[in-house]
Design a protein around this motif. Structure first.
Motif, PDB file in Angstrom:
ATOM      1  N   HIS B 112      27.687 -87.240  28.024  1.00  7.06           N
ATOM      2  CA  HIS B 112      27.427 -87.368  29.457  1.00  7.06           C
ATOM      3  C   HIS B 112      28.083 -86.169  30.151  1.00  7.06           C
ATOM      4  CE1 HIS B 112      26.419 -89.236  33.187  1.00  7.06           C
ATOM      5  NE2 HIS B 112      27.669 -89.136  33.596  1.00  7.06           N
ATOM      6  N   CYS B 113      27.451 -85.698  31.218  1.00  8.05           N
ATOM      7  CA  CYS B 113      27.804 -84.385  31.772  1.00  8.05           C
ATOM      8  C   CYS B 113      29.240 -84.226  32.265  1.00  8.05           C
ATOM      9  CB  CYS B 113      26.830 -84.032  32.893  1.00  8.05           C
ATOM     10  SG  CYS B 113      26.813 -85.253  34.212  1.00  8.05           S
ATOM     11  N   THR B 114      29.982 -85.329  32.370  1.00  7.24           N
ATOM     12  CA  THR B 114      31.358 -85.205  32.852  1.00  7.24           C
ATOM     13  C   THR B 114      32.399 -85.385  31.742  1.00  7.24           C
ATOM     14  OG1 THR B 114      31.291 -87.578  33.364  1.00  7.24           O
ATOM     15  CG2 THR B 114      30.795 -86.058  35.167  1.00  7.24           C
ATOM     16  N   GLU B 115      31.931 -85.504  30.493  1.00  8.03           N
ATOM     17  CA  GLU B 115      32.844 -85.949  29.426  1.00  8.03           C
ATOM     18  C   GLU B 115      32.973 -84.949  28.279  1.00  8.03           C
ATOM     19  OE1 GLU B 115      34.269 -89.010  30.105  1.00  8.03           O
ATOM     20  OE2 GLU B 115      33.090 -88.855  31.937  1.00  8.03           O
ATOM     21  N   ALA B 116      32.901 -83.657  28.566  1.00  6.48           N
ATOM     22  CA  ALA B 116      32.798 -82.672  27.483  1.00  6.48           C
ATOM     23  C   ALA B 116      33.964 -82.706  26.501  1.00  6.48           C
ATOM     24  CB  ALA B 116      32.654 -81.269  28.059  1.00  6.48           C
ATOM     25  N   LEU B 137      24.874 -81.076  28.003  1.00  9.92           N
ATOM     26  CA  LEU B 137      25.405 -81.955  29.051  1.00  9.92           C
ATOM     27  C   LEU B 137      24.261 -82.827  29.560  1.00  9.92           C
ATOM     28  CD1 LEU B 137      27.629 -79.364  30.956  1.00  9.92           C
ATOM     29  CD2 LEU B 137      28.409 -81.213  29.463  1.00  9.92           C
ATOM     30  N   MET B 138      24.337 -84.116  29.264  1.00  5.92           N
ATOM     31  CA  MET B 138      23.233 -85.010  29.604  1.00  5.92           C
ATOM     32  C   MET B 138      23.379 -85.549  31.028  1.00  5.92           C
ATOM     33  SD  MET B 138      22.836 -87.192  26.039  1.00  5.92           S
ATOM     34  CE  MET B 138      24.406 -88.025  26.184  1.00  5.92           C
ATOM     35  N   MET B 139      22.255 -85.991  31.578  1.00 10.47           N
ATOM     36  CA  MET B 139      22.225 -86.606  32.914  1.00 10.47           C
ATOM     37  C   MET B 139      22.879 -85.686  33.953  1.00 10.47           C
ATOM     38  SD  MET B 139      20.917 -89.720  32.544  1.00 10.47           S
ATOM     39  CE  MET B 139      21.507 -90.795  33.822  1.00 10.47           C
ATOM     40  N   CYS B 140      22.576 -84.376  33.852  1.00 10.85           N
ATOM     41  CA  CYS B 140      23.390 -83.446  34.634  1.00 10.85           C
ATOM     42  C   CYS B 140      23.038 -83.430  36.122  1.00 10.85           C
ATOM     43  CB  CYS B 140      23.411 -82.056  34.009  1.00 10.85           C
ATOM     44  SG  CYS B 140      21.819 -81.405  33.737  1.00 10.85           S
ATOM     45  N   HIS B 141      22.085 -84.256  36.556  1.00 11.03           N
ATOM     46  CA  HIS B 141      21.900 -84.389  38.005  1.00 11.03           C
ATOM     47  C   HIS B 141      23.045 -85.184  38.626  1.00 11.03           C
ATOM     48  CE1 HIS B 141      20.530 -88.339  36.685  1.00 11.03           C
ATOM     49  NE2 HIS B 141      20.713 -88.743  37.926  1.00 11.03           N
ATOM     50  N   MET B 142      23.873 -85.830  37.767  1.00  9.25           N
ATOM     51  CA  MET B 142      24.917 -86.719  38.284  1.00  9.25           C
ATOM     52  C   MET B 142      26.223 -86.006  38.639  1.00  9.25           C
ATOM     53  SD  MET B 142      24.374 -90.181  35.984  1.00  9.25           S
ATOM     54  CE  MET B 142      25.345 -91.353  36.919  1.00  9.25           C
ATOM     55  N   ALA B 143      26.304 -84.697  38.368  1.00  6.87           N
ATOM     56  CA  ALA B 143      27.563 -84.008  38.683  1.00  6.87           C
ATOM     57  C   ALA B 143      27.285 -82.741  39.488  1.00  6.87           C
ATOM     58  CB  ALA B 143      28.298 -83.667  37.395  1.00  6.87           C
ATOM     59  N   ALA B 144      28.230 -82.358  40.324  1.00 10.79           N
ATOM     60  CA  ALA B 144      28.123 -81.132  41.115  1.00 10.79           C
ATOM     61  C   ALA B 144      28.252 -79.920  40.195  1.00 10.79           C
ATOM     62  CB  ALA B 144      29.223 -81.103  42.161  1.00 10.79           C
ATOM     63  N   LYS B 145      27.731 -78.777  40.651  1.00 10.57           N
ATOM     64  CA  LYS B 145      27.711 -77.592  39.781  1.00 10.57           C
ATOM     65  C   LYS B 145      29.118 -77.156  39.360  1.00 10.57           C
ATOM     66  CE  LYS B 145      27.205 -73.981  43.394  1.00 10.57           C
ATOM     67  NZ  LYS B 145      27.168 -74.604  44.712  1.00 10.57           N
ATOM     68  N   GLU B 146      30.093 -77.319  40.225  1.00 11.15           N
ATOM     69  CA  GLU B 146      31.465 -76.922  39.886  1.00 11.15           C
ATOM     70  C   GLU B 146      31.993 -77.764  38.712  1.00 11.15           C
ATOM     71  OE1 GLU B 146      30.465 -77.729  42.958  1.00 11.15           O
ATOM     72  OE2 GLU B 146      30.521 -75.776  43.981  1.00 11.15           O
ATOM     73  N   SER B 168      18.138 -85.609  31.954  1.00 17.35           N
ATOM     74  CA  SER B 168      17.699 -86.790  31.199  1.00 17.35           C
ATOM     75  C   SER B 168      16.853 -87.752  32.019  1.00 17.35           C
ATOM     76  CB  SER B 168      18.905 -87.560  30.668  1.00 17.35           C
ATOM     77  OG  SER B 168      19.865 -86.692  30.155  1.00 17.35           O
ATOM     78  N   ALA B 169      17.046 -87.749  33.324  1.00 21.06           N
ATOM     79  CA  ALA B 169      16.318 -88.689  34.181  1.00 21.06           C
ATOM     80  C   ALA B 169      15.139 -88.009  34.869  1.00 21.06           C
ATOM     81  CB  ALA B 169      17.264 -89.281  35.211  1.00 21.06           C
ATOM     82  N   GLY B 170      14.963 -86.715  34.633  1.00 20.17           N
ATOM     83  CA  GLY B 170      13.906 -85.980  35.333  1.00 20.17           C
ATOM     84  C   GLY B 170      14.114 -86.030  36.836  1.00 20.17           C
ATOM     85  N   ALA B 171      15.379 -85.920  37.248  1.00 15.00           N
ATOM     86  CA  ALA B 171      15.717 -86.140  38.659  1.00 15.00           C
ATOM     87  C   ALA B 171      16.046 -84.858  39.425  1.00 15.00           C
ATOM     88  CB  ALA B 171      16.896 -87.101  38.747  1.00 15.00           C
ATOM     89  N   PHE B 172      16.074 -83.719  38.719  1.00 18.32           N
ATOM     90  CA  PHE B 172      16.395 -82.453  39.392  1.00 18.32           C
ATOM     91  C   PHE B 172      15.251 -81.995  40.281  1.00 18.32           C
ATOM     92  CE2 PHE B 172      19.947 -80.949  36.577  1.00 18.32           C
ATOM     93  CZ  PHE B 172      20.740 -80.438  37.594  1.00 18.32           C
ATOM     94  N   ASP B 173      15.545 -81.655  41.521  1.00 21.41           N
ATOM     95  CA  ASP B 173      14.522 -80.972  42.318  1.00 21.41           C
ATOM     96  C   ASP B 173      14.752 -79.473  42.155  1.00 21.41           C
ATOM     97  OD1 ASP B 173      16.049 -79.751  44.593  1.00 21.41           O
ATOM     98  OD2 ASP B 173      16.568 -81.846  44.971  1.00 21.41           O
ATOM     99  N   PRO B 174      13.725 -78.652  42.447  1.00 15.80           N
ATOM    100  CA  PRO B 174      13.821 -77.221  42.137  1.00 15.80           C
ATOM    101  C   PRO B 174      15.008 -76.513  42.811  1.00 15.80           C
ATOM    102  CG  PRO B 174      11.559 -77.809  42.656  1.00 15.80           C
ATOM    103  CD  PRO B 174      12.388 -79.026  42.926  1.00 15.80           C
ATOM    104  N   ASN B 175      15.329 -76.886  44.025  1.00 20.01           N
ATOM    105  CA  ASN B 175      16.437 -76.208  44.716  1.00 20.01           C
ATOM    106  C   ASN B 175      17.772 -76.461  44.044  1.00 20.01           C
ATOM    107  OD1 ASN B 175      14.605 -75.310  46.598  1.00 20.01           O
ATOM    108  ND2 ASN B 175      15.043 -77.001  48.026  1.00 20.01           N
ATOM    109  N   MET B 176      17.987 -77.729  43.740  1.00 20.10           N
ATOM    110  CA  MET B 176      19.229 -78.143  43.096  1.00 20.10           C
ATOM    111  C   MET B 176      19.354 -77.448  41.740  1.00 20.10           C
ATOM    112  SD  MET B 176      19.891 -82.165  42.922  1.00 20.10           S
ATOM    113  CE  MET B 176      20.243 -82.712  41.279  1.00 20.10           C
ATOM    114  N   LEU B 177      18.221 -77.374  41.037  1.00 21.10           N
ATOM    115  CA  LEU B 177      18.214 -76.785  39.705  1.00 21.10           C
ATOM    116  C   LEU B 177      18.544 -75.294  39.769  1.00 21.10           C
ATOM    117  CD1 LEU B 177      17.569 -77.317  36.681  1.00 21.10           C
ATOM    118  CD2 LEU B 177      15.296 -76.453  37.161  1.00 21.10           C
TER     119      LEU B 177
END
Lengths: 293, 343
Positions: B112-116, B137-146, B168-177
């Motif tokens: 999970h993206c916060t548990e490296a 890093l999975m589910m990476c829409h769940m954490a801020a870029k920092e 993993s959730a297909g939740a990224f929008d293009p700007n965020m990505l």
């Protein structure tokens, strides 16, 4: 009544939670709280409580063996493999909270009595403490079970750096313990860290494959077991099941902590520190103070 | 953009989710034989959640990990064979060491993206065995870029050759990505990769955004075969790059032939964005939950979309499939209560 002195090695989440529980005990008191980490929040907490502290870790016990009769090891599996022979040589009764698999594996509700004759008792893992009693109850109802699986999900914030860096030890020790306690050869253990805010409570799921499950019998055994655990882990609760679908029997348990060191979501700390205190108290009563039941 | 983009092929890993982890020996042999030497960097094979993940919690594989890997190993002569591992589900002793013994060339170690910090042991192990290793890093829409950067840097320090951001959730929008990938590509010494899902219909275009923002690895699947709404369809993406005159070195006809001739036959149905997968993307919940959510919805007579929304609110991560029943039951109980009150 004179209290029995214990030493705690390891000043992280588990060690500190233990300290608070020991100081509440009517039988035990903390004679030493020792670790290596100078930034430990736990050490400062212990100092404030007036407990003797040290950064010399096990060396402090070697230098002054009379500071305690019972030692809790809350370091890491690797460090415990160094500490274990030293403590045994010093004649200490050891309660090991690391997944070292060195001492006799203990789940108090299942095999406390026989463990009191060992010199080193190992508490497996938090997930093991939470799920093995349920797995054991399932086996009582259906001795023919051929596969058991246990899953623990815990809040990221309550998984200490030691657990995170050595997650394989956690999985392997839990799996091995499930196998030994149930006699089921095919066992699997899974751990998931969840970083949600606010943090999630510790959840454990036990699955078993059972052909023609007798749900009434299973439920009865599971509820009896849960009641027994609640005597030393008040926050232990069956939240789902047992339920059956396609011969898969699912039971879900939630463990809320007392909020002694980390907040209540850290049931994973309480389930193992409560078990540790329970073992130490029983040892102190039976073997040191020689009290009758 | 030049031809320094490499492609990770997760067809036989992510696709497993779509068919209840029931890949057969024939499926794997035919696929690997067809795709070998096509110019893709690696073919990753196994259970949808990787080595050691076959379980009552996440779904049992039809074949043991060893058999899947051995079959693929025999068929792959030029293209690398890859495996996927999530610490907590699989271990070095039981899963990773045997996989490398069987001839795996490359391993993706995911968390999970916060548990490296749970991947340190495993990345280090693969590196010491002399094989390629990448962090995911999975589910990476769940954490801020920092936060993602911090976690990616840990993987870099353990020895990962690259870090793949998994949507993993297909939740990224293009700007965020764009913001996330450019930030990480600039600050890391190792390449950044992107693994998209199609819940919001963006898997291909997000992959393009990713390489425009500095990503060097695109992880996708043939025919989009994968969890939930499926993945970035590799042959489509490579076709797009070809039209944009971006050289990839991939034999596109070969990919298309495998797509029509092999993958179409493995798939139980065409990859589509149904309303449940769409909701999963909107709720930001792992796509692979879809079949279990549908099953629980039927069993407790509740709307599967409500289950996804509730799982999203609880911020459930990959691997927590046991919560699906819990949430479904909760919704069912609430529904029963509301009905009683209305009388």
């Amino acid at each position: 009544m004179k209290k029995v002195k214990v030493g705690i090695i390891g000043t992280g989440n588990i060690g500190t939670d233990l300290l608070i529980k020991v100081q509440r005990s009517e039988i035990l008191e903390c004679g030493l709280f020792a670790g290596k980490n100078p930034d430990s929040v736990g050490i400062r907490r212990a100092e404030k409580m007036g407990v003797r502290t040290s950064f010399n870790s096990i060396k402090e016990i070697q230098d002054d063996p009379d500071c305690c009769a019972i030692v809790f090891d809350a370091t890491s599996a690797q460090v415990h493999s160094f500490n274990a022979p030293i403590l045994t040589k010093l004649g200490k009764f050891v309660v090991d909270l690391t997944p070292s698999s060195i001492g006799k594996m203990c789940v108090p509700v299942v095999n406390l009595k026989e463990c009191l004759n060992s010199v080193n008792v190992n508490l497996i893992t938090c997930g093991g403490q939470a799920t093995i009693p349920i797995a054991y109850a399932l086996i009582k109802a259906h001795p023919e079970i051929g596969y058991i699986e246990v899953v623990a999900s815990i809040a990221s914030k309550s998984a200490g750096s030691g657990t995170r860096a050595n997650i394989d030890e956690y999985v392997l020790a839990t799996k091995e313990a499930v196998r030994i306690f149930t006699g089921v050869d095919q066992a699997k253990a899974i751990i998931i860290l969840n970083s949600a805010e606010p943090p999630v409570f510790m959840r454990n799921t036990v699955y078993a494959k059972i052909e023609k499950p007798n749900l009434e019998k299973i439920t009865e055994q599971v509820l009896i077991m849960a009641q027994k655990i609640q005597k030393y882990v008040p926050g232990y609760k069956i939240v789902l099941g047992p339920v059956v679908e396609n011969n898969r029997v699912t039971t879900m348990v939630e463990v809320a902590g007392r909020g002694d060191f980390l907040p209540k979501y850290s049931g994973n700390l309480d389930i193992i520190t409560c078990a540790a205190v329970n073992v130490a108290e029983e040892f102190a009563k039976k073997k040191i103070l020689r009290l009758k039941d | 953009m030049t031809k320094d983009i490499i492609f990770f092929d997760s067809t036989l890993r992510d696709g497993s989710h779509a068919i209840g982890h029931k890949l057969t020996v024939d499926n794997i042999r035919n696929y690997c034989t067809g795709i070998d030497g096509s110019g893709l960097h690696v073919v990753i094979v196994g259970h949808g959640n990787g080595l050691g993940a076959s379980s009552l919690q996440i779904g049992l594989s039809a074949l043991p990990d060893q058999e899947m890997l051995t079959t693929a190993r025999k068929a792959l002569k030029k293209t690398k064979l890859g495996a996927f591992l999530i610490p907590g589900l699989g271990t070095i002793k039981d899963n990773l060491a045997p996989a490398i013994d069987l001839g795996v060339d490359l391993v993706c170690v995911a968390c999970h993206c916060t548990e490296a910090d749970v991947t340190g042991q495993h990345i280090d192990y693969v590196r010491k065995r002399g094989k390629d290793v990448y962090g995911v890093l999975m589910m990476c829409h769940m954490a801020a870029k920092e936060k993602l950067l911090m976690e990616a840097k840990k993987m870099q320090s353990y020895g990962a050759l690259g870090v793949i951001l998994m949507d993993s959730a297909g939740a990224f929008d293009p700007n965020m990505l764009e913001e996330t990938v450019s930030f990480l590509s600039k600050k890391l010494d190792i390449p950044v990769g992107f693994h998209g899902h199609n819940n919001l219909g963006l898997a291909v275009s997000n992959s393009l955004t990713a390489i425009r923002s500095g990503a060097k690895i695109i992880d996708g699947t043939i025919r989009g075969f994968g969890a939930g709404a499926g993945n970035c369809q590799l042959e489509v993406f490579i076709g797009l790059l070809s039209r944009m005159k971006i050289e990839t070195g991939v034999d596109l006809y070969k990919l298309m032939d495998v797509s029509d001739g092999v993958v179409a036959k493995i798939m139980h149905k065409a990859q589509e964005i149904d309303s449940v997968s769409l909701t999963s993307g909107m709720a930001g919940v792992f796509s692979g939950f879809a079949p279990y959510v549908k099953k629980a919805a039927e069993r407790f007579s509740v709307d599967p979309r409500d289950i996804f929304i509730a799982l999203g609110k609880r911020k459930i991560v990959g691997g927590q499939e046991d919560f699906i029943i819990d949430v479904a039951l909760e919704i069912a109980n609430k529904k029963a209560k509301d009905q009683n009150l209305s009388f």
